[in-house]
Design a protein around this motif. Structure first.
Motif, PDB file in Angstrom:
ATOM      1  N   PRO A  96       0.904  -1.307   0.015  1.00 27.11           N
ATOM      2  CA  PRO A  96      -0.034  -0.080  -0.107  1.00 27.11           C
ATOM      3  C   PRO A  96       0.931   1.260  -0.008  1.00 27.11           C
ATOM      4  O   PRO A  96       1.881   1.375   0.843  1.00 27.11           O
ATOM      5  N   GLY A  97       0.594   2.101  -0.756  1.00 30.77           N
ATOM      6  CA  GLY A  97       1.281   3.272  -0.794  1.00 30.77           C
ATOM      7  C   GLY A  97       2.279   3.233  -2.011  1.00 30.77           C
ATOM      8  O   GLY A  97       3.013   4.564  -1.992  1.00 30.77           O
ATOM      9  N   TYR A  98       2.343   2.348  -2.539  1.00 28.76           N
ATOM     10  CA  TYR A  98       3.509   2.367  -3.412  1.00 28.76           C
ATOM     11  C   TYR A  98       3.208   3.018  -4.656  1.00 28.76           C
ATOM     12  O   TYR A  98       2.099   3.207  -5.231  1.00 28.76           O
ATOM     13  N   VAL A  99       4.211   3.807  -5.260  1.00 27.38           N
ATOM     14  CA  VAL A  99       4.107   4.868  -6.467  1.00 27.38           C
ATOM     15  C   VAL A  99       5.006   4.559  -7.378  1.00 27.38           C
ATOM     16  O   VAL A  99       6.354   4.513  -7.054  1.00 27.38           O
ATOM     17  N   ASP A 100       4.729   4.688  -8.721  1.00 29.09           N
ATOM     18  CA  ASP A 100       5.471   4.156  -9.749  1.00 29.09           C
ATOM     19  C   ASP A 100       5.956   5.710 -10.085  1.00 29.09           C
ATOM     20  O   ASP A 100       5.448   6.444 -10.859  1.00 29.09           O
ATOM     21  N   ILE A 101       7.084   5.956  -9.900  1.00 29.62           N
ATOM     22  CA  ILE A 101       8.105   7.158 -10.276  1.00 29.62           C
ATOM     23  C   ILE A 101       8.498   7.000 -11.831  1.00 29.62           C
ATOM     24  O   ILE A 101       8.904   8.351 -12.302  1.00 29.62           O
ATOM     25  N   GLY A 102       8.193   6.157 -12.468  1.00 26.12           N
ATOM     26  CA  GLY A 102       8.455   6.103 -14.016  1.00 26.12           C
ATOM     27  C   GLY A 102       9.878   6.397 -14.337  1.00 26.12           C
ATOM     28  O   GLY A 102      10.902   5.702 -14.017  1.00 26.12           O
ATOM     29  N   LEU A 103      10.086   7.302 -15.047  1.00 27.51           N
ATOM     30  CA  LEU A 103      11.523   7.777 -15.642  1.00 27.51           C
ATOM     31  C   LEU A 103      12.482   7.956 -14.503  1.00 27.51           C
ATOM     32  O   LEU A 103      13.810   7.535 -14.769  1.00 27.51           O
ATOM     33  N   ALA A 104      12.005   8.590 -13.417  1.00 27.98           N
ATOM     34  CA  ALA A 104      12.833   8.807 -12.282  1.00 27.98           C
ATOM     35  C   ALA A 104      13.694   7.491 -11.753  1.00 27.98           C
ATOM     36  O   ALA A 104      14.687   7.411 -11.130  1.00 27.98           O
ATOM     37  N   ALA A 105      12.910   6.296 -12.024  1.00 25.64           N
ATOM     38  CA  ALA A 105      13.362   5.131 -11.604  1.00 25.64           C
ATOM     39  C   ALA A 105      14.457   4.511 -12.291  1.00 25.64           C
ATOM     40  O   ALA A 105      15.201   3.638 -12.079  1.00 25.64           O
ATOM     41  N   ASN A 106      14.821   4.978 -13.542  1.00 25.13           N
ATOM     42  CA  ASN A 106      15.937   4.843 -14.515  1.00 25.13           C
ATOM     43  C   ASN A 106      17.267   5.014 -13.814  1.00 25.13           C
ATOM     44  O   ASN A 106      17.285   6.134 -13.183  1.00 25.13           O
ATOM     45  N   PRO A 107      17.947   3.892 -13.675  1.00 21.68           N
ATOM     46  CA  PRO A 107      19.288   4.311 -12.931  1.00 21.68           C
ATOM     47  C   PRO A 107      20.148   5.429 -13.629  1.00 21.68           C
ATOM     48  O   PRO A 107      20.806   6.100 -12.622  1.00 21.68           O
ATOM     49  N   GLU A 108      19.808   5.881 -14.930  1.00 18.92           N
ATOM     50  CA  GLU A 108      20.744   6.985 -15.542  1.00 18.92           C
ATOM     51  C   GLU A 108      20.221   8.063 -15.104  1.00 18.92           C
ATOM     52  O   GLU A 108      20.844   9.289 -14.807  1.00 18.92           O
ATOM     53  N   VAL A 109      18.730   8.215 -14.572  1.00 17.85           N
ATOM     54  CA  VAL A 109      18.327   9.562 -14.276  1.00 17.85           C
ATOM     55  C   VAL A 109      18.455   9.711 -12.701  1.00 17.85           C
ATOM     56  O   VAL A 109      18.175  10.755 -12.147  1.00 17.85           O
TER      57      VAL A 109
END
Length: 399
Positions: free
Chosen positions: A269-282
């Protein structure tokens, strides 16, 4: 009897699986990297339990997307039969035209790469992702993948012939050879044929209906619709004929969380998909949270459900979702699939307001025209799927 036996073997060799003919293991079974990659793409032995291939979640006969679950899978089931992901399986079709992941020096904008967050820099990197993902194909390491390759004498012969005698000499080399072959297949015309009605229209072989032509005009316009701001109408070479209808950039368009998928995959619960920010390079850059890659629109009419998490089932719903940003009508603030107001964005920061709020609100005639145009982007082999979808009850028009 001998003739019958020869005929039976020939028939076995030509049996199609997902549009690709299976070949018996043996010398010269796979004459090219592309044919080898096609076999690997369909090989369930590359998953831990031998139940899942690349083609399981990227079905060649269904636009290279996942249709294993009833109604189309918002998120895919893993090789262990119980794990589910949190993102919709993107189509492999036309993925080869995405540039390598990079930050544009002039604009500072991230673009290219594979997956919804670009974490695979190029096609070969993408091909190596699912086999080692514990909730997808579940292989524990490259060594296990290499061992599965060694089980097949046809593969061993092909890799050594096509990639050199030392192609399988180490686990790393073997894995790199596998991903290279799969990527070679994914770059073929079979995967990206550019033969839709739109392509035939450009070549002067077909004419659009009045509705389709209106949709094309709206889509290409920067005055009456905002589609082309993110879905480029020309390819990298500047031609309409080569467009995949993606800028390969990343935007937060305010997509809500898919709570149904979350209930299925059991994330905390409370998980949020941060998208591009999850990319290791970002590296978690707050300015990139909630952004996802602009997908190709080729075959979009037959590759639902939609958005990075499969939250919308119908293509018309997607158009209405975009339209809510520009329409002041109360009816346009209602999601037709739920009968409720559009759910809030999973991440409200970094919304692409400039792109989303460009253009006026659209009436039903224009929304339906855009849907009609998008259907013309369907590859010829999938056009029968359009007839299947059109047989479903039509969505009621909104006032």
């Amino acid at each position: 009897m001998r003739k019958l036996k020869i005929l039976s073997v020939a028939l076995l060799l030509s049996l199609p699986v997902g549009g690709v003919a299976l070949r018996m293991a043996g010398a010269n079974a796979y004459p090219t990297p592309e044919s080898l990659g096609a076999a690997l793409f369909h090989d369930k032995n590359l998953s831990f339990n031998r139940t899942q291939a690349c083609s399981t979640c990227h079905m060649p006969d269904m636009g290279f997307t996942d249709h294993n679950e009833p109604g189309g899978a918002a998120v895919s089931r893993g090789d262990d039969s119980k794990s589910f992901g949190d993102r919709n399986a993107p189509s492999v079709a036309y993925a080869a035209f995405s540039p390598a992941f990079h930050k544009d020096k002039a604009t500072g904008v991230w673009q290219g790469g594979q997956f919804w967050d670009g974490r695979a820099g190029k096609l070969e990197d993408q091909a190596g992702g699912p086999p080692l993902n514990p909730i997808e194909m579940g292989m524990p390491d490259k060594k296990t993948v290499a061992a599965r390759i060694q089980e097949n004498s046809g593969y061993v012969d092909a890799f050594q012939r096509l990639y050199g005698k030392d192609a399988l000499s180490t686990d790393d080399k073997a894995f790199a050879s596998v991903t290279s072959a799969i990527a070679a297949f994914e770059r073929t015309k079979e995967v990206s044929p550019f033969d839709s009605r739109y392509d035939r229209y450009l070549r002067g072989e077909e004419k659009f209906t009045e509705q389709e032509e209106l949709g094309r005009t709206l889509f290409f316009s920067t005055q009456f619709a905002n589609c082309s701001l993110c879905h480029d109408i020309k390819g990298a070479d500047g031609r309409y004929e080569s467009s995949t209808f993606s800028s390969h950039k990343y935007f937060n368009i305010g997509v809500p969380a898919n709570e149904t998928a979350r209930a299925k995959n059991g994330v905390k619960p409370g998980y949020v998909d941060i998208g591009l920010a999850a990319n290791p390079e970002v590296a978690g850059d707050p300015a990139e949270k909630g952004k996802f890659k602009v997908p190709t629109l080729r075959n979009i009419a037959v590759t639902g459900p939609y958005m990075h998490n499969g939250v919308f089932k119908d293509l018309r719903t997607v158009i209405l979702f975009y339209n809510k940003y520009n329409s002041k009508k109360k009816s346009r603030q209602i999601n037709p699939e739920t009968g409720q107001r559009w759910a809030a964005p999973e991440i409200a920061d970094n919304l692409a307001t400039k792109e989303l709020e460009t253009g006026p609100g659209l009436d039903d005639k224009r929304i339906d025209a855009l849907v009609a145009f998008l259907k013309t982007l369907t590859d010829k082999r999938y056009e029968p799927l359009l007839k299947t979808s059109e047989a479903q009850p039509a969505k009621p028009a909104q006032p």
